[in-house]
Design a protein around this motif. Structure first.
Motif, PDB file in Angstrom:
ATOM      1  N   GLU A 222       0.838  -1.207   0.000  1.00 25.40           N
ATOM      2  CA  GLU A 222       0.000   0.000   0.000  1.00 25.40           C
ATOM      3  C   GLU A 222       0.866   1.247   0.000  1.00 25.40           C
ATOM      4  O   GLU A 222       1.871   1.319   0.698  1.00 25.40           O
ATOM      5  CB  GLU A 222      -0.891  -0.014   1.251  1.00 25.40           C
ATOM      6  CG  GLU A 222      -1.776   1.212   1.415  1.00 25.40           C
ATOM      7  CD  GLU A 222      -2.617   1.143   2.695  1.00 25.40           C
ATOM      8  OE1 GLU A 222      -3.033   2.228   3.169  1.00 25.40           O
ATOM      9  OE2 GLU A 222      -2.848   0.039   3.230  1.00 25.40           O
ATOM     10  N   TRP A 223       0.485   2.250  -0.825  1.00 22.51           N
ATOM     11  CA  TRP A 223       1.191   3.526  -0.803  1.00 22.51           C
ATOM     12  C   TRP A 223       0.263   4.650  -1.269  1.00 22.51           C
ATOM     13  O   TRP A 223      -0.738   4.409  -1.941  1.00 22.51           O
ATOM     14  CB  TRP A 223       2.460   3.481  -1.655  1.00 22.51           C
ATOM     15  CG  TRP A 223       2.241   3.390  -3.135  1.00 22.51           C
ATOM     16  CD1 TRP A 223       2.144   4.422  -4.018  1.00 22.51           C
ATOM     17  CD2 TRP A 223       2.103   2.194  -3.909  1.00 22.51           C
ATOM     18  NE1 TRP A 223       1.956   3.949  -5.285  1.00 22.51           N
ATOM     19  CE2 TRP A 223       1.937   2.594  -5.253  1.00 22.51           C
ATOM     20  CE3 TRP A 223       2.115   0.824  -3.614  1.00 22.51           C
ATOM     21  CZ2 TRP A 223       1.762   1.682  -6.292  1.00 22.51           C
ATOM     22  CZ3 TRP A 223       1.944  -0.080  -4.642  1.00 22.51           C
ATOM     23  CH2 TRP A 223       1.777   0.346  -5.955  1.00 22.51           C
ATOM     24  N   ASP A 224       0.579   5.863  -0.868  1.00 24.45           N
ATOM     25  CA  ASP A 224      -0.203   7.048  -1.239  1.00 24.45           C
ATOM     26  C   ASP A 224       0.501   7.807  -2.350  1.00 24.45           C
ATOM     27  O   ASP A 224       1.721   8.007  -2.315  1.00 24.45           O
ATOM     28  CB  ASP A 224      -0.383   7.977  -0.023  1.00 24.45           C
ATOM     29  CG  ASP A 224      -1.223   7.334   1.068  1.00 24.45           C
ATOM     30  OD1 ASP A 224      -2.180   6.619   0.719  1.00 24.45           O
ATOM     31  OD2 ASP A 224      -0.914   7.533   2.261  1.00 24.45           O
ATOM     32  N   GLN A 225      -0.291   8.234  -3.342  1.00 24.08           N
ATOM     33  CA  GLN A 225       0.251   9.019  -4.442  1.00 24.08           C
ATOM     34  C   GLN A 225       0.125  10.516  -4.142  1.00 24.08           C
ATOM     35  O   GLN A 225      -0.604  10.916  -3.233  1.00 24.08           O
ATOM     36  CB  GLN A 225      -0.481   8.669  -5.746  1.00 24.08           C
ATOM     37  CG  GLN A 225      -0.238   7.236  -6.195  1.00 24.08           C
ATOM     38  CD  GLN A 225      -0.889   6.940  -7.541  1.00 24.08           C
ATOM     39  OE1 GLN A 225      -1.907   7.519  -7.885  1.00 24.08           O
ATOM     40  NE2 GLN A 225      -0.290   6.022  -8.289  1.00 24.08           N
ATOM     41  N   LYS A 226       0.817  11.335  -4.918  1.00 28.59           N
ATOM     42  CA  LYS A 226       0.812  12.785  -4.689  1.00 28.59           C
ATOM     43  C   LYS A 226      -0.577  13.400  -4.868  1.00 28.59           C
ATOM     44  O   LYS A 226      -0.889  14.430  -4.271  1.00 28.59           O
ATOM     45  CB  LYS A 226       1.793  13.463  -5.644  1.00 28.59           C
ATOM     46  CG  LYS A 226       3.252  13.142  -5.331  1.00 28.59           C
ATOM     47  CD  LYS A 226       4.176  13.848  -6.304  1.00 28.59           C
ATOM     48  CE  LYS A 226       5.643  13.534  -5.979  1.00 28.59           C
ATOM     49  NZ  LYS A 226       6.573  14.176  -6.944  1.00 28.59           N
TER      50      LYS A 226
END
Length: 199
Positions: A16-20
Motif C-alpha cells: 500500500e502507498w499514497d500518491q501525490k
C-alpha cells in the motif's frame, strides 16, 4: 477499505502507498487470485465483467456487490439515484441486470465522448403504463418466438432500457393457463349442451 480487509483476511499479500494526488494504491501479490480474476472477471478495462455466480447470490449480497461497484467506479446522487461508469459493454449490461434484480430501474445510456458507458440506477417509484401511442404495426415475415423460463418472467432490453415482461407465463403449468383452460372447457361444454338442445 472493506475489499482490502477481505483480501488481508484471506492472507493475500498487499503493498500500500499514497500518491501525490491523494489516491491510495494497493497492489496484491497472489498468483492464484490473479489467475481467477483473469478467468472470471476479464483482462483489462474493456473486457471487464462480473463472475457468473453473482446472478445466483442472495438478494442481500447482490445489493452489496452493486454498492461496491458504485463506490469503486460510480457516484451517488442527492436524489438517491446512482450512476455507474465503465468502458466494458458486457459489464454495463451486467450492472443493469444486477440493478434490476435488486429492485431498481436501470438504463444503459449512450456512449460518452471519452468512451465511457454510464449506467443509471434509480429507485422504482412510478408505474409505467403502455398506451396506444406506444404500439405500432411493423411488417414482418418469419418465425415468432415465445420464450419460456422457470419463473415466468423475461427481462428484455431495447435502446438501453430494460423491461420485465410476463409473456413467458404461457406455459402449461402456470395458474393463468390453468384458468384459461378451465374457462374454455366450461364454455365448450355449455355451448355443446345448448347446441344439442336446439337441434
Amino acid at each position: 477499505r472493506s475489499a482490502v480487509a477481505s483480501l488481508r483476511a484471506a492472507e493475500v499479500r498487499l503493498k500500500e502507498w499514497d500518491q501525490k494526488n491523494g489516491m491510495t494504491v494497493w497492489q496484491a501479490y497472489d498468483k492464484s487470485l490473479w489467475t481467477w480474476l483473469r478467468q472470471n472477471c476479464g483482462i483489462g478495462s474493456y473486457t471487464k465483467k462480473l463472475p457468473e455466480f453473482v446472478n445466483d447470490l442472495p438478494a442481500v449480497q447482490q445489493k452489496e456487490v452493486l454498492e461496491a461497484l458504485v463506490l469503486g467506479d460510480g457516484t451517488h446522487l442527492k436524489s438517491g439515484s446512482m450512476t455507474y461508469f465503465t468502458v466494458s459493454r458486457e459489464l454495463a449490461a451486467q450492472v443493469q441486470s444486477l440493478a434490476i434484480q435488486c429492485g431498481y430501474v436501470s438504463h444503459v445510456n449512450k456512449l460518452m465522448a471519452n468512451g465511457v458507458i454510464p449506467v443509471t440506477i434509480k429507485l422504482a417509484g412510478r408505474n409505467i403504463k403502455v398506451s396506444a401511442k406506444h404500439i405500432s404495426c411493423v411488417p414482418y415475415r418469419g418465425i415468432v418466438w415465445c420464450v419460456t423460463v422457470p419463473n415466468g418472467l423475461v427481462v428484455t432490453r431495447r435502446h438501453g432500457k430494460a423491461i420485465v415482461t410476463g409473456n413467458s407465463t404461457l406455459i402449461s403449468g402456470s395458474p393463468f393457463i390453468r384458468r384459461v383452460r378451465a374457462l374454455q372447457a366450461f364454455y365448450k361444454s355449455r355451448f355443446l349442451r345448448t347446441f344439442w338442445k336446439a337441434v
